[in-house]
Design a protein around this motif. Structure first.
Motif, PDB file in Angstrom:
ATOM      1  N   CYS A 334       0.850  -1.198   0.000  1.00  0.00           N
ATOM      2  CA  CYS A 334       0.000   0.000   0.000  1.00  0.00           C
ATOM      3  C   CYS A 334       0.878   1.237   0.000  1.00  0.00           C
ATOM      4  CB  CYS A 334      -0.930   0.022   1.219  1.00  0.00           C
ATOM      5  SG  CYS A 334      -0.103   0.297   2.805  1.00  0.00           S
ATOM      6  N   GLY A 335       0.291   2.357  -0.409  1.00  0.00           N
ATOM      7  CA  GLY A 335       0.947   3.653  -0.257  1.00  0.00           C
ATOM      8  C   GLY A 335       0.573   4.208   1.104  1.00  0.00           C
ATOM      9  N   SER A 336       1.526   4.735   1.836  1.00  0.00           N
ATOM     10  CA  SER A 336       1.207   5.284   3.161  1.00  0.00           C
ATOM     11  C   SER A 336       0.938   6.794   3.075  1.00  0.00           C
ATOM     12  CB  SER A 336       2.317   4.971   4.168  1.00  0.00           C
ATOM     13  OG  SER A 336       3.573   5.411   3.719  1.00  0.00           O
ATOM     14  N   ALA A 337       0.527   7.368   4.188  1.00  0.00           N
ATOM     15  CA  ALA A 337       0.105   8.776   4.210  1.00  0.00           C
ATOM     16  C   ALA A 337       1.302   9.712   4.119  1.00  0.00           C
ATOM     17  CB  ALA A 337      -0.682   9.052   5.486  1.00  0.00           C
ATOM     18  N   ASN A 338       1.136  10.782   3.343  1.00  0.00           N
ATOM     19  CA  ASN A 338       2.173  11.808   3.255  1.00  0.00           C
ATOM     20  C   ASN A 338       1.904  12.858   4.332  1.00  0.00           C
ATOM     21  OD1 ASN A 338       3.838  13.991   2.612  1.00  0.00           O
ATOM     22  ND2 ASN A 338       3.776  13.552   0.417  1.00  0.00           N
ATOM     23  N   ARG A 339       2.700  12.824   5.384  1.00  0.00           N
ATOM     24  CA  ARG A 339       2.550  13.758   6.508  1.00  0.00           C
ATOM     25  C   ARG A 339       3.708  14.737   6.577  1.00  0.00           C
ATOM     26  NH1 ARG A 339       1.222   8.518   9.264  1.00  0.00           N
ATOM     27  NH2 ARG A 339      -1.054   8.375   9.297  1.00  0.00           N
ATOM     28  N   SER A 340       4.380  14.937   5.440  1.00  0.00           N
ATOM     29  CA  SER A 340       5.585  15.767   5.437  1.00  0.00           C
ATOM     30  C   SER A 340       5.290  17.246   5.624  1.00  0.00           C
ATOM     31  CB  SER A 340       6.340  15.571   4.125  1.00  0.00           C
ATOM     32  OG  SER A 340       5.562  16.041   3.041  1.00  0.00           O
ATOM     33  N   GLY A 341       4.124  17.699   5.190  1.00  0.00           N
ATOM     34  CA  GLY A 341       3.794  19.115   5.294  1.00  0.00           C
ATOM     35  C   GLY A 341       4.202  19.925   4.084  1.00  0.00           C
ATOM     36  N   ASP A 342       5.302  19.549   3.403  1.00  0.00           N
ATOM     37  CA  ASP A 342       5.746  20.392   2.286  1.00  0.00           C
ATOM     38  C   ASP A 342       6.457  19.631   1.173  1.00  0.00           C
ATOM     39  OD1 ASP A 342       8.067  19.683   3.538  1.00  0.00           O
ATOM     40  OD2 ASP A 342       8.847  21.718   3.780  1.00  0.00           O
ATOM     41  N   ALA A 343       6.449  18.292   1.201  1.00  0.00           N
ATOM     42  CA  ALA A 343       7.210  17.532   0.207  1.00  0.00           C
ATOM     43  C   ALA A 343       6.313  16.555  -0.554  1.00  0.00           C
ATOM     44  CB  ALA A 343       8.341  16.766   0.886  1.00  0.00           C
ATOM     45  N   SER A 344       6.236  16.731  -1.850  1.00  0.00           N
ATOM     46  CA  SER A 344       5.475  15.830  -2.705  1.00  0.00           C
ATOM     47  C   SER A 344       6.371  14.664  -3.111  1.00  0.00           C
ATOM     48  CB  SER A 344       4.985  16.579  -3.947  1.00  0.00           C
ATOM     49  OG  SER A 344       4.186  15.757  -4.747  1.00  0.00           O
ATOM     50  N   ARG A 345       5.799  13.466  -3.131  1.00  0.00           N
ATOM     51  CA  ARG A 345       6.553  12.256  -3.468  1.00  0.00           C
ATOM     52  C   ARG A 345       6.172  11.802  -4.879  1.00  0.00           C
ATOM     53  NH1 ARG A 345       5.167   6.559  -2.842  1.00  0.00           N
ATOM     54  NH2 ARG A 345       3.188   7.241  -1.978  1.00  0.00           N
ATOM     55  N   ALA A 346       7.159  11.600  -5.744  1.00  0.00           N
ATOM     56  CA  ALA A 346       6.905  11.168  -7.116  1.00  0.00           C
ATOM     57  C   ALA A 346       7.634   9.863  -7.401  1.00  0.00           C
ATOM     58  CB  ALA A 346       7.359  12.241  -8.103  1.00  0.00           C
ATOM     59  N   LEU A 347       6.896   8.911  -7.967  1.00  0.00           N
ATOM     60  CA  LEU A 347       7.453   7.627  -8.387  1.00  0.00           C
ATOM     61  C   LEU A 347       7.225   7.462  -9.888  1.00  0.00           C
ATOM     62  CD1 LEU A 347       6.111   5.344  -5.506  1.00  0.00           C
ATOM     63  CD2 LEU A 347       8.502   6.010  -5.860  1.00  0.00           C
ATOM     64  N   PHE A 348       8.288   7.520 -10.641  1.00  0.00           N
ATOM     65  CA  PHE A 348       8.266   7.228 -12.076  1.00  0.00           C
ATOM     66  C   PHE A 348       8.190   5.709 -12.192  1.00  0.00           C
ATOM     67  CE2 PHE A 348      11.346   6.268 -15.664  1.00  0.00           C
ATOM     68  CZ  PHE A 348      10.526   6.659 -16.707  1.00  0.00           C
ATOM     69  N   TYR A 349       7.202   5.176 -12.927  1.00  0.00           N
ATOM     70  CA  TYR A 349       7.110   3.715 -12.925  1.00  0.00           C
ATOM     71  C   TYR A 349       6.667   3.132 -14.254  1.00  0.00           C
ATOM     72  CZ  TYR A 349       1.933   3.569 -12.352  1.00  0.00           C
ATOM     73  OH  TYR A 349       0.569   3.678 -12.517  1.00  0.00           O
ATOM     74  N   PHE A 350       7.016   1.868 -14.407  1.00  0.00           N
ATOM     75  CA  PHE A 350       6.581   1.090 -15.569  1.00  0.00           C
ATOM     76  C   PHE A 350       6.374  -0.354 -15.121  1.00  0.00           C
ATOM     77  CE2 PHE A 350      11.179   1.911 -15.617  1.00  0.00           C
ATOM     78  CZ  PHE A 350      11.706   0.630 -15.493  1.00  0.00           C
ATOM     79  N   SER A 351       5.433  -1.030 -15.794  1.00  0.00           N
ATOM     80  CA  SER A 351       5.145  -2.436 -15.534  1.00  0.00           C
ATOM     81  C   SER A 351       5.312  -3.223 -16.816  1.00  0.00           C
ATOM     82  CB  SER A 351       3.713  -2.626 -15.027  1.00  0.00           C
ATOM     83  OG  SER A 351       3.489  -1.950 -13.820  1.00  0.00           O
ATOM     84  N   PHE A 352       5.828  -4.460 -16.679  1.00  0.00           N
ATOM     85  CA  PHE A 352       5.900  -5.377 -17.805  1.00  0.00           C
ATOM     86  C   PHE A 352       5.067  -6.613 -17.500  1.00  0.00           C
ATOM     87  CE2 PHE A 352       9.501  -2.757 -18.914  1.00  0.00           C
ATOM     88  CZ  PHE A 352       9.452  -2.742 -20.306  1.00  0.00           C
ATOM     89  N   LYS A 353       4.334  -7.069 -18.504  1.00  0.00           N
ATOM     90  CA  LYS A 353       3.389  -8.174 -18.351  1.00  0.00           C
ATOM     91  C   LYS A 353       3.962  -9.469 -18.909  1.00  0.00           C
ATOM     92  CE  LYS A 353      -0.254  -8.151 -21.070  1.00  0.00           C
ATOM     93  NZ  LYS A 353      -0.229  -9.444 -21.809  1.00  0.00           N
ATOM     94  N   ASN A 354       3.657 -10.550 -18.226  1.00  0.00           N
ATOM     95  CA  ASN A 354       3.997 -11.876 -18.700  1.00  0.00           C
ATOM     96  C   ASN A 354       3.412 -12.057 -20.114  1.00  0.00           C
ATOM     97  OD1 ASN A 354       4.116 -14.666 -19.201  1.00  0.00           O
ATOM     98  ND2 ASN A 354       3.733 -15.195 -17.072  1.00  0.00           N
ATOM     99  N   PRO A 355       4.234 -12.390 -21.119  1.00  0.00           N
ATOM    100  CA  PRO A 355       3.715 -12.484 -22.492  1.00  0.00           C
ATOM    101  C   PRO A 355       2.707 -13.620 -22.678  1.00  0.00           C
ATOM    102  CG  PRO A 355       5.970 -13.314 -22.375  1.00  0.00           C
ATOM    103  CD  PRO A 355       5.680 -12.673 -21.058  1.00  0.00           C
TER     104      PRO A 355
END
Length: 404
Positions: A334-355
């Motif tokens: 799961c993604g947890s809560a962002n309680r930083s107050g001033d920092a945005s979290r970014a995840l660049f992502y890609f998925s590959f599927k079983n052919p």
């Protein structure tokens, strides 16, 4: 996060907050030091963000009210699960030693093959390193690899994607495009979005080349799925201050007799601290026994699902900038809560599927034109290797030209 995952999570949430335990859920920071306010949508500064894809649910007031009630259940369940998860440690990169490579691959590793080694020795070392990482990934269900992107590339991609987000939100607000043309749907949309990424920009091509060719990521996925693995998702998850914790969930179900369906690679575009809401994974839960317990919410008191969450060790995606986590889509997380107050979290992502798999059970977070092309890992890597040699990237350029 794709719509079907959201529906699965809503259904699971409703099932897990009943009398005692009634859940399933969706997935869940420019420059590392750029302020959070610079990365908020223009129309929303400084007020909290509501992702434009919420317009998708605006057709009927009754539906909106029901959705809001369901989200309240998810938030309540997420807070309960946060109390249940106590055995947490940071996700660490394993010490994979293969001749000709460094500890965790990527930038800073030795090139392998001196004067007499050459291209074949380097490729053999990369294949061996991918195989070693794949062995751990298949066992644990989640794996960290460091130095997947250079710091400079991570900074530039972050800035580029937040600018793309702002432009996309402005286009949606103006009514020139539909939300689904730029954003995949997510649950708990407040202060969270899933921005699909177009191909064609040289910076994005560079990031893919670093991730899939220079680091062991491509070789790791190829070792399990072969070069015929199909690009299934290409997006960026953004979690702003105030985003709530999601409920623990798999992205795809466990099916007896079937192997892995998807492998997703989350690349941190900034250092991720505990306050920023890192992803939480429960390793070794990508199996039938864990999924059976996870689906048993019980009739009252402490359920098998709650006991599974309470007793399972968890790892936190407190990744360094440019590092990644690859995980089996069946692994609970799961993604947890962002309680930083001033920092945005970014995840660049890609998925590959079983052919060997057709429809994996959930729509993909990817631009339609790119998803329809069914690009294989082998074809993409070949194009990226040509790009690195200055020969251009005809496949990527052709795909990019189709995207609005």
């Amino acid at each position: 996060m794709a719509p079907t995952r959201g529906l699965l999570i809503l259904a699971a949430a409703a099932a897990a907050v009943r009398p005692a335990s009634c859940f399933l859920a969706p997935r869940q920071s420019g420059r590392a030091n750029i302020s959070h306010q610079q990365h908020l949508p223009i129309a929303s500064r400084p007020s909290p963000i509501t992702h434009p894809s919420s317009a998708l649910h605006a057709g009927a007031d009754a539906s909106n009210l029901l959705y809001q009630e369901q989200e309240k259940l998810i938030v309540a369940r997420g807070k309960l699960e946060e109390r249940l998860v106590t055995k947490t440690t940071p996700l660490e990169a394993p010490a994979v030693k293969v001749r000709g490579t460094g500890k965790a691959g990527g930038f800073g590793k030795s090139s392998g093959g001196g004067k007499g080694g050459g291209k074949s020795a380097s490729k053999a070392a990369a294949k061996a390193e991918g195989k070693a990482h794949a062995k751990i990934l298949k066992q644990e269900g989640v794996l960290r690899i460091d130095n997947v992107l250079s710091g400079e590339t991570a900074d530039d991609v972050r800035e580029h994607l937040y600018d793309l987000r702002h432009r996309s939100e402005a286009e949606v607000e103006a009514g020139t495009i539909q939300p689904i043309q730029r954003f995949a749907d997510v649950l708990l949309k407040h202060n969270r979005c899933d921005l699909t990424i177009p191909l064609g920009d040289e910076l994005i091509t560079t990031a893919l080349q670093e991730a899939l060719c220079k680091s062991p990521v491509g070789a790791t996925i190829s070792s399990i799925f072969s070069d015929d693995a199909v690009l299934h998702e290409f997006s960026c998850l953004m979690s702003d201050p105030g985003s709530q914790r999601q409920v623990i969930h798999p992205d795809t179900p466990f099916i007896e007799g079937k192997g892995p369906v998807l492998y997703t690679c989350f690349v941190a575009l900034q250092d991720i601290t505990l306050e920023m809401g890192p992803t939480v994974w429960l390793p070794r839960t990508h199996n039938g026994e864990a999924h059976e317990r996870f689906q048993d919410t019980g009739a009252g008191g402490s359920s098998p699902k709650d006991e599974l969450i309470r007793s399972s060790p968890a790892v936190l995606g407190t990744l360094a900038k440019g590092s990644c986590a690859i995980f089996d889509s069946r692994t609970l997380h799961c993604g947890s809560a962002n309680r930083s107050g001033d920092a945005s979290r970014a995840l660049f992502y890609f998925s590959f599927k079983n052919p060997e798999v057709g429809y994996p059970g959930n729509p993909a977070s990817i631009r339609r034109e790119l998803g329809d092309a069914k690009v294989t890992l082998g074809a993409l890597v070949e194009d990226l290797e040509g790009f690195a040699k200055g020969k251009g990237s005809p496949l990527i350029d052709r795909l990019g030209s189709r995207m609005r």
